[in-house]
Design a protein around this motif. Structure first.
Motif, PDB file in Angstrom:
ATOM      1  N   ASP A  38     -65.516 -35.542  20.141  1.00 50.50           N
ATOM      2  CA  ASP A  38     -66.565 -34.927  18.624  1.00 50.50           C
ATOM      3  C   ASP A  38     -65.021 -36.184  18.041  1.00 50.50           C
ATOM      4  O   ASP A  38     -65.208 -36.609  16.247  1.00 50.50           O
ATOM      5  CB  ASP A  38     -65.612 -34.163  18.357  1.00 50.50           C
ATOM      6  N   ALA A  45     -65.864 -39.090  15.241  1.00 49.88           N
ATOM      7  CA  ALA A  45     -65.360 -39.054  13.717  1.00 49.88           C
ATOM      8  C   ALA A  45     -64.690 -40.286  13.400  1.00 49.88           C
ATOM      9  O   ALA A  45     -64.985 -40.607  12.168  1.00 49.88           O
ATOM     10  CB  ALA A  45     -64.914 -37.692  13.294  1.00 49.88           C
ATOM     11  N   GLN A  77     -67.106 -43.501  12.934  1.00 53.79           N
ATOM     12  CA  GLN A  77     -67.608 -42.851  11.606  1.00 53.79           C
ATOM     13  C   GLN A  77     -67.213 -43.790  10.518  1.00 53.79           C
ATOM     14  O   GLN A  77     -67.395 -43.993   9.040  1.00 53.79           O
ATOM     15  CB  GLN A  77     -68.409 -42.073  11.912  1.00 53.79           C
TER      16      GLN A  77
END
Length: 91
Positions: free
Chosen positions: A13, A17, A20
């Motif tokens: 996760d 992130a 991104q």
């Protein structure tokens, strides 16, 4: 840096992130990994390399060498690691 990797969900996760946000993630560092197949598969699918200070096999080997567990118990522990949901390792 992750303390413990089991299924790798939380570190993936974070990696996603960061990616991104434009970061180039070279890998994940962790203190310990169980080496669970689910975690290994998830890391591979996310193209993430993990660098751990220690792992399940090392702990088993040291515990056996120090007499904390019997050498024959290592196979049972590795059976647990292979599939924690299958309780046949308890036999």
């Amino acid at each position: 840096v992750e303390d413990l990797i089991s299924t790798a969900g939380s570190c993936i996760d974070v990696v996603e992130a960061l990616r991104q946000a434009g970061a180039e993630v070279l890998g994940v560092a962790s203190i310990f990994t169980y080496g669970l197949q689910k975690g290994l598969d998830r890391l591979a699918a996310a193209n993430v390399t993990n660098y751990s200070l220690s792992n399940f096999d090392a702990v088993c080997d040291i515990a056996a060498a120090e007499g904390k567990i019997r050498p024959e118990d290592i196979d049972r522990l590795k059976k647990f690691r292979a599939n924690p949901s299958d309780e046949s390792w308890r036999d």
